[in-house]
Design a protein around this motif. Structure first.
Motif, mmCIF file in Angstrom:
data_model
loop_
_atom_site.group_PDB
_atom_site.id
_atom_site.type_symbol
_atom_site.label_atom_id
_atom_site.label_comp_id
_atom_site.label_asym_id
_atom_site.label_seq_id
_atom_site.Cartn_x
_atom_site.Cartn_y
_atom_site.Cartn_z
ATOM 1 N N ARG A 53 10.345 3.522 -3.044
ATOM 2 C CA ARG A 53 9.082 3.290 -2.339
ATOM 3 C C ARG A 53 7.993 2.828 -3.304
ATOM 4 N N PRO A 54 7.089 1.962 -2.826
ATOM 5 C CA PRO A 54 6.057 1.430 -3.724
ATOM 6 C C PRO A 54 5.037 2.465 -4.181
ATOM 7 N N ASN A 55 4.949 3.615 -3.513
ATOM 8 C CA ASN A 55 3.960 4.612 -3.927
ATOM 9 C C ASN A 55 4.429 5.445 -5.110
ATOM 10 N N ASN A 71 0.848 -1.191 0.000
ATOM 11 C CA ASN A 71 0.000 0.000 0.000
ATOM 12 C C ASN A 71 0.888 1.247 0.000
ATOM 13 N N ASN A 72 0.280 2.389 -0.126
ATOM 14 C CA ASN A 72 1.039 3.637 -0.232
ATOM 15 C C ASN A 72 1.808 3.999 1.029
ATOM 16 N N LYS A 73 1.487 3.360 2.133
ATOM 17 C CA LYS A 73 2.179 3.684 3.384
ATOM 18 C C LYS A 73 3.402 2.789 3.625
ATOM 19 N N ASP A 74 3.564 1.763 2.806
ATOM 20 C CA ASP A 74 4.723 0.880 2.977
ATOM 21 C C ASP A 74 6.001 1.653 2.699
ATOM 22 N N LEU A 75 6.993 1.420 3.524
ATOM 23 C CA LEU A 75 8.270 2.103 3.400
ATOM 24 C C LEU A 75 9.201 1.350 2.474
ATOM 25 N N GLU A 76 10.178 2.064 1.954
ATOM 26 C CA GLU A 76 11.204 1.466 1.094
ATOM 27 C C GLU A 76 11.904 0.322 1.822
ATOM 28 N N ARG A 77 12.104 0.466 3.128
ATOM 29 C CA ARG A 77 12.783 -0.552 3.926
ATOM 30 C C ARG A 77 12.038 -1.890 3.883
#
Length: 140
Positions: free
Chosen positions: A81-83, A15-21
């Motif tokens: 990042r996935p967003n 989702n848009n809140k997932d971090l690159e980490r």
């Protein structure tokens, strides 16, 4: 080779809140499941007790993950990042160009599936796994 883990990671939704980490750790797990060696390089920068600024680790532009394929070819993965808001710096673009000019594989990815799809186009990786026990090791 862990086919179940590969399928789980390449089909994972972010989702848009997932971090690159989070994505980076999932890509590291994918590489482990595919028996491809990758390493994360830590970079430190800060001030010393006497107020001097220091940095250590990889140079500017070095990708998040680096390693090698079973054939010995160098592999570099820059994770964003996935967003979709992550953009390569000029240093990263220069590193990518230099890596590709020296016959390394450089992947810019927002999820494990992008890494997996790119690696399927590498003959040595595809052949290694297609010959392994005659199993179909990918999910499509």
């Amino acid at each position: 080779m862990n086919i179940k883990k590969i399928n789980e990671l390449i089909n994972k939704k972010y989702n848009n809140k997932d971090l690159e980490r989070i994505v980076q750790n999932d890509i590291r797990e994918l590489m482990d499941a595919m028996t491809i060696k990758v390493f994360r390089i830590n970079v430190f920068s800060g001030k010393t007790v006497d107020n001097r600024f220091i940095t250590s680790g990889a140079p500017k532009g070095y990708p998040d993950l680096s390693g090698y394929l079973p054939s010995g070819v160098a592999l570099f993965i820059e994770v964003k990042r996935p967003n979709g808001k992550g953009v390569q710096s000029e240093f990263q673009k220069t590193f990518e160009r230099d890596a590709l000019n020296n016959h390394a594989i450089y992947i810019l990815a927002k999820n494990p599936k992008e890494v997996f799809d790119r690696l399927l186009r590498v003959r040595s990786v595809r052949n290694l796994y297609e010959k392994s026990k005659g199993e179909k090791w990918y999910a499509f």
